[in-house]
Enzyme design. Structure first.
Site, mmCIF file in Angstrom:
data_model
loop_
_atom_site.group_PDB
_atom_site.id
_atom_site.type_symbol
_atom_site.label_atom_id
_atom_site.label_comp_id
_atom_site.label_asym_id
_atom_site.label_seq_id
_atom_site.Cartn_x
_atom_site.Cartn_y
_atom_site.Cartn_z
ATOM 1 N N ASN A 1 -23.168 11.812 -21.286
ATOM 2 C CA ASN A 1 -24.489 12.119 -21.363
ATOM 3 C C ASN A 1 -24.735 12.395 -19.615
ATOM 4 O O ASN A 1 -25.766 12.969 -19.617
ATOM 5 C CB ASN A 1 -25.300 11.456 -22.208
ATOM 6 C CG ASN A 1 -24.963 10.423 -21.536
ATOM 7 O OD1 ASN A 1 -24.638 9.381 -21.386
ATOM 8 N ND2 ASN A 1 -26.447 9.462 -21.403
ATOM 9 N N HIS A 2 -24.132 11.589 -18.343
ATOM 10 C CA HIS A 2 -25.070 11.711 -17.681
ATOM 11 C C HIS A 2 -24.386 12.941 -16.680
ATOM 12 O O HIS A 2 -24.746 13.554 -15.878
ATOM 13 C CB HIS A 2 -24.363 10.296 -16.722
ATOM 14 C CG HIS A 2 -25.465 9.147 -17.017
ATOM 15 N ND1 HIS A 2 -26.336 8.906 -16.205
ATOM 16 C CD2 HIS A 2 -25.181 8.863 -18.061
ATOM 17 C CE1 HIS A 2 -26.966 8.035 -16.870
ATOM 18 N NE2 HIS A 2 -26.512 7.962 -17.974
#
Length: 708
Positions: free
Chosen positions: A124-125
């Site tokens: 998700n980063h």
């Protein structure tokens, strides 16, 4: 030192959540993340593993800095390139599992010598974003350093195809699912729209390994992925995203597979889960069995955390009754912090033993003391400013600004304030440790009644604004939504208008909600952007540049990696029947056909006459685009043309070239600047008097020579 390689054993070094680039601007902790990642890659080389598996969040930012990218590429090149041949046999069709400029596994590239291949999914980063839908892993794949797999082109229709590898008699089926928003992933699994593919031959001989990057524990009812939703034919699941190191595989009694959670390699938050000793693992697979060797990471900065309650701690007994007790409380808290610093240093020495480098020395530890200072009724504890207290330990700790965290139990006044807020917002504010912007917006909208703007796209726009630093996300969403509804209302006939507009507005809003769920509306936002502000633009006189219609431009749609139509079941890869049955028809196809019908009606309306035939041609050519394509009916510039009368365009160069010596007057019949192309237009006569010397399209020296 390298171990003897078993010809039938596949050795995999497993690591997740490296977060390279975290706190890279901090003067003390700036090198922590990449140093630990470099240690992980050195372990892969010294332990002579066959491959490295990364389960997401290699970078802390989806737009990593040049320093972060440099350090990762340097470490990969230093430890993964070499003359040692890779003993893994690649059995899959690389075009099925790798999408991008080079659809093949990197160790089979004749121009690159890869000794230890690295396979990675995104988290998700470091997720894809922007034009082309690329991420940092795409850059590493193009450079030949990483094999990026597990892409998710459609979040609500996921096809998971394995990478098939073999070494000796051991066969490995490696599955990967990159990060998708937890609520959407939960819904997609719940609706049986995730399809796992298996080899059509000897599928019982393969060891099935899955790498994914999702919430492992239930923060809310749907913001996680339950283990029992995964197929039970799996043997082992490598779970990324959770930072607490639970490296020992745990068996799920319901599904039968094991789950390993390696955790992060750098502490990104000062919570107890990050204080657990960080490990990576070497996974040895032989046939259908596996073994795990845990390896503690030695470059991780030591971290100790504690939590105390002053009212229950014997060291602070009686101080609540004393007047001006701040100094006494501060001194006793300082003693506790000193004990924690010594504990962290002892932990570091026990891990390294006699291997401490005298040149670098012992790193400063991370210390976090959480203090509840709620006093009994009628008394109080006076505490020092937390930053001032933390600065007392400068030179002794790495986090010299947030060593201590003071908090009290919620009082009645706080409850009164929160009673005025919607219930969902109050619950989200109570759990500040796990507070997410999109969750807060969703809970707030659930208590409201939006009549014009759609709720789900609005929440996504706020999420893009806060989490992805897209400063135009909310503005573009409002412009797109309003322009779409205005165009729809202008097309209504008199009978429908007389019935009232509220019902039609509600229908338009529900249609936009449906398009967002199918992925069409979200893609439309990516295809618009603001132009750079002109150098001579005067905001005081002409208004803000971003408020001008000409400030928005269309970005040409380019199929990114994994975009476009999904592949069918019989697309060349040898697969068995899918595990979960997908829906026979996609909701996106229905909404796409409805959108195209609306677009055709709009292009016939008089308000769209500014769009030329050359521009309409690509819209007809995209009739069969996938659910991530959108038509031109959301053009915000066309909306402004409907409201304001168009200005007459400046004269073009061809009329200025007409020679004056041949005829006193020139008849122009082939070039029309009118906004009414469907009606016949009279010839425009341009006389010598009308062509003045102020004409910007006339060359002054050339005119003088013709007059002579």
């Amino acid at each position: 030192m390298p171990q003897e390689s078993d010809p039938d054993t596949i050795r995999i070094l497993v690591s997740t959540d490296n977060h390279v680039g975290f706190e890279e601007r901090d003067p003390i902790r700036k090198d922590d993340s990449w140093r630990t990642f470099d240690e992980v890659m050195q372990l892969a080389q010294t332990r002579d593993v066959d491959m490295v598996l990364l389960a997401g969040d290699l970078f802390h930012d989806n737009r990593p800095s040049r320093k972060a990218m440099y350090q990762v590429m340097r470490s990969l090149r230093k430890n993964c390139l070499g003359m040692k041949p890779c003993e893994l046999e690649f059995l899959s069709d690389p075009a099925e599992v790798f999408e991008g400029a080079f659809p093949h596994v990197n160790y089979q590239d004749p121009d690159i010598n890869i000794s230890i291949p690295v396979f990675s999914i995104h988290g998700n980063h470091d997720d894809p974003s922007g034009d082309g839908h690329y991420c940092s892993l795409d850059l590493l794949q193009v450079a030949g350093l990483v094999n990026y797999f597990g892409r998710v082109p459609e979040a609500d229709n996921i096809h998971v195809k394995p990478i098939l590898l073999q070494k000796g008699k051991t066969k490995l089926a490696l599955y990967g699912i990159s990060n998708v928003r937890d609520e959407r992933m939960h819904r997609t699994f719940r609706d049986n729209k995730v399809r796992f593919y298996r080899p059509s031959q000897q599928k019982s001989d393969f060891f099935n390994l899955l790498a994914l990057h999702q919430n492992h524990y239930a923060h809310t009812a749907t913001s996680y992925l339950p283990e029992n939703m995964l197929p039970d034919f799996l043997d082992l699941v490598i779970w990324g995203h959770e930072h607490e190191c639970l490296i020992d595989p745990q068996r799920n009694p319901e599904t039968g597979f094991h789950v390993m959670q390696p955790g992060s390699s750098v502490a990104t938050s000062l919570v107890p889960g990050e204080a657990v000793t960080k490990h990576v693992a070497i996974l040895s697979i032989t046939g259908k069995t596996f073994e795990v060797e845990k390896i503690p990471l030695k470059t991780v900065r030591p971290f100790v955390t504690r939590e105390i309650t002053l009212a229950n701690d014997k060291r602070f007994k009686g101080l609540e009754k004393k007047q001006d007790n701040r100094q006494d409380i501060t001194k006793r808290l300082m003693l506790i912090v000193e004990e924690m610093i010594e504990e962290a240093n002892a932990k570091w020495r026990s891990l390294h033993g006699d291997e401490i480098d005298e040149d670098e020395g012992q790193p400063l530890p991370l210390i976090r003391l959480k203090v509840e200072y709620t006093a009994p009724e009628g008394t109080k504890y006076e505490v020092e400013n937390p930053q001032r207290f933390s600065n007392r330990f400068a030179g002794k700790v790495a986090n010299q600004n947030d060593v201590v965290y003071f908090y009290r139990k919620k009082t009645t006044a706080t409850r009164k304030i929160k009673a005025e807020l919607p219930a969902g917002v109050s619950e989200a504010l109570d759990s500040t440790d796990a507070l997410k912007v999109d969750t807060l917006v969703q809970e707030f909208f659930a208590q409201q009644s939006l009549k014009i703007l759609p709720q789900a796209p609005f929440g996504d726009a706020v999420h893009q604004f806060v989490s992805k630093d897209d400063k135009y996300a909310v503005e573009l969403f409002v412009m797109d939504s309003l322009s779409t509804q205005v165009k729809g209302l202008l097309q209504l006939d008199d009978e429908k208008i007389s019935e009232g507009l509220d019902a039609h507005i509600d229908d338009f809003r529900k249609n936009m909600e449906k398009n967002f769920v199918s992925g069409q509306l979200k893609q439309a936002q990516r295809k618009r952007r603001f132009k750079e502000k002109p150098d001579g633009w005067d905001s005081d006189r002409e208004g803000h540049w971003t408020a001008q219609p000409q400030a928005v431009e269309e970005v040409p749609a380019s199929p990114g990696p994994g975009a476009g139509n999904g592949r069918s079941d019989d697309d060349g890869m040898s697969v068995d029947e899918p595990i979960a049955q997908a829906a026979s028809t996609r909701r996106s196809a229905t909404s796409s056909r409805a959108t195209r019908g609306t677009t055709a009606a709009k292009k016939a309306a008089p308000a769209a006459k500014k769009v030329t035939a050359a521009r309409k041609a690509p819209a007809r050519g995209r009739k069969k685009a996938g659910p991530f394509e959108d038509d031109e009916d959301d053009d915000v510039i066309m909306d402004d043309d409907e409201m304001d009368p168009p200005r007459p365009p400046p004269p073009k160069a061809p009329p200025a070239r007409a020679t004056r010596s041949s005829a006193p007057k020139t008849r122009q019949t082939t070039l029309s600047f009118s906004q009414k192309p469907k009606t016949s237009q009279k010839a425009i006569e341009i006389s010598d008097d009308e062509i003045s010397e102020d004409d910007a399209f006339e060359s002054m020296p050339a005119t003088r020579r013709r007059r002579k």
